[in-house]
Design a protein around this motif. Structure first.
Motif, PDB file in Angstrom:
ATOM      1  N   ASN A 186      -6.159   1.466   3.891  1.00  0.00           N
ATOM      2  CA  ASN A 186      -5.840   2.417   2.828  1.00  0.00           C
ATOM      3  C   ASN A 186      -4.738   1.758   1.994  1.00  0.00           C
ATOM      4  N   TRP A 187      -5.079   1.324   0.805  1.00  0.00           N
ATOM      5  CA  TRP A 187      -4.180   0.528  -0.043  1.00  0.00           C
ATOM      6  C   TRP A 187      -3.787   1.324  -1.281  1.00  0.00           C
ATOM      7  N   ASN A 188      -2.514   1.593  -1.426  1.00  0.00           N
ATOM      8  CA  ASN A 188      -2.015   2.353  -2.573  1.00  0.00           C
ATOM      9  C   ASN A 188      -0.839   1.641  -3.227  1.00  0.00           C
ATOM     10  N   ILE A 189      -1.130   0.461  -3.765  1.00  0.00           N
ATOM     11  CA  ILE A 189      -0.128  -0.270  -4.530  1.00  0.00           C
ATOM     12  C   ILE A 189      -0.777  -0.744  -5.819  1.00  0.00           C
ATOM     13  N   CYS A 213       6.862   1.392   9.112  1.00  0.00           N
ATOM     14  CA  CYS A 213       8.129   0.991   8.506  1.00  0.00           C
ATOM     15  C   CYS A 213       8.147   1.455   7.069  1.00  0.00           C
ATOM     16  N   SER A 214       9.260   2.022   6.679  1.00  0.00           N
ATOM     17  CA  SER A 214       9.508   2.381   5.289  1.00  0.00           C
ATOM     18  C   SER A 214      10.605   1.446   4.807  1.00  0.00           C
ATOM     19  N   LEU A 215      10.242   0.527   3.911  1.00  0.00           N
ATOM     20  CA  LEU A 215      11.149  -0.575   3.600  1.00  0.00           C
ATOM     21  C   LEU A 215      11.498  -0.648   2.110  1.00  0.00           C
ATOM     22  N   HIS A 243      -2.348   1.342   6.704  1.00  0.00           N
ATOM     23  CA  HIS A 243      -2.061   2.139   5.512  1.00  0.00           C
ATOM     24  C   HIS A 243      -0.835   1.546   4.818  1.00  0.00           C
ATOM     25  N   VAL A 244      -0.999   1.231   3.540  1.00  0.00           N
ATOM     26  CA  VAL A 244       0.066   0.602   2.759  1.00  0.00           C
ATOM     27  C   VAL A 244       0.238   1.398   1.474  1.00  0.00           C
ATOM     28  N   GLN A 245       1.459   1.845   1.227  1.00  0.00           N
ATOM     29  CA  GLN A 245       1.702   2.688   0.058  1.00  0.00           C
ATOM     30  C   GLN A 245       3.050   2.368  -0.572  1.00  0.00           C
ATOM     31  N   ALA A 246       3.047   2.194  -1.876  1.00  0.00           N
ATOM     32  CA  ALA A 246       4.299   2.014  -2.614  1.00  0.00           C
ATOM     33  C   ALA A 246       4.802   3.369  -3.075  1.00  0.00           C
ATOM     34  N   ALA A 258      11.671  -1.726  -5.311  1.00  0.00           N
ATOM     35  CA  ALA A 258      10.441  -1.446  -4.568  1.00  0.00           C
ATOM     36  C   ALA A 258      10.736  -0.710  -3.262  1.00  0.00           C
ATOM     37  N   TRP A 259       9.830   0.207  -2.940  1.00  0.00           N
ATOM     38  CA  TRP A 259       9.926   0.965  -1.686  1.00  0.00           C
ATOM     39  C   TRP A 259       8.498   1.107  -1.175  1.00  0.00           C
ATOM     40  N   VAL A 260       8.218   0.461  -0.037  1.00  0.00           N
ATOM     41  CA  VAL A 260       6.855   0.403   0.483  1.00  0.00           C
ATOM     42  C   VAL A 260       6.815   0.910   1.915  1.00  0.00           C
TER      43      VAL A 260
END
Length: 195
Positions: A116-119, A94-96, A150-153, A101-103
């Motif tokens: 994989n955390w990129n915030i 999901c691109s939310l 995988h989480v990315q801002a 904010a856009w994550v």
């Protein structure tokens, strides 16, 4: 109904989690940490997973043990409810957006945990909540849920919005991944025939 109830009791916390994967997003959450309750309610509401989470812990020290142990117990409950994962879609993303904010969240219920955390949060606190506990929760959930996560801002300057977009994006990705696909039937979604 794919359901589970898990408990975790240590000298630091007592956590009880009940989930129903085929729910409507009903939530009853009480951790003693207001902002965390709000995030867990977003997770349930937007994944359509019914959640009953009760946690007591050493909040007089800080929120770390509570947040991490809820992640551990929720991950364990998710695994239990999924069973051998027959018929599920397995993958979800999901691109939310949420205001500034856009994550993006992408996940695989592979049984092989990875985060994989990129915030990077602009502030150390979100109200009274330590923003670095966000990663701790996602790490515990990934490890105990057997999730490649995988989480990315992409953007964001408000820490509250970044945190909430992360939980909502996780919820929507989970909603896709746990859904059963009638074309798959009773097959396990892997050429290995095991997840």
């Amino acid at each position: 109904m794919r359901q589970a109830r898990m408990t975790r009791k240590t000298t630091e916390t007592q956590v009880s989690v009940e989930i129903c994967l085929d729910g409507t997003g009903k939530c009853k959450v009480e951790t003693g940490v207001g902002f965390f309750n709000h995030m867990l309610e977003q997770l349930g509401r937007h994944s359509l997973i019914d959640l009953n989470i009760q946690a007591n812990g050493d909040l007089h020290i800080d929120d770390h043990h509570c947040v991490e142990d809820v992640g551990i117990t929720l991950g364990d409950a998710l695994c239990e409810a999924l069973g051998d994962k027959r018929g599920i879609c397995r993958y979800g993303s999901c691109s939310l957006p949420m205001d500034d904010a856009w994550v993006d969240v992408a996940l695989d219920l592979s049984g092989r945990p990875f985060l994989n955390w990129n915030i990077d949060f602009p502030s150390e606190k979100i109200g009274n909540f330590d923003s670095d506990l966000m990663r701790e929760f996602f790490q515990a959930l990934a490890v105990h849920g057997g999730i490649s996560l995988h989480v990315q801002a992409r953007s964001g300057f408000n820490s509250h919005h970044l945190a909430e977009a992360s939980f909502k994006s996780l919820a929507r990705a989970l909603r896709i991944a746990i859904t059963t696909d009638s074309r798959v039937g009773e097959k396990i979604p892997s050429t290995k025939e095991s997840l």
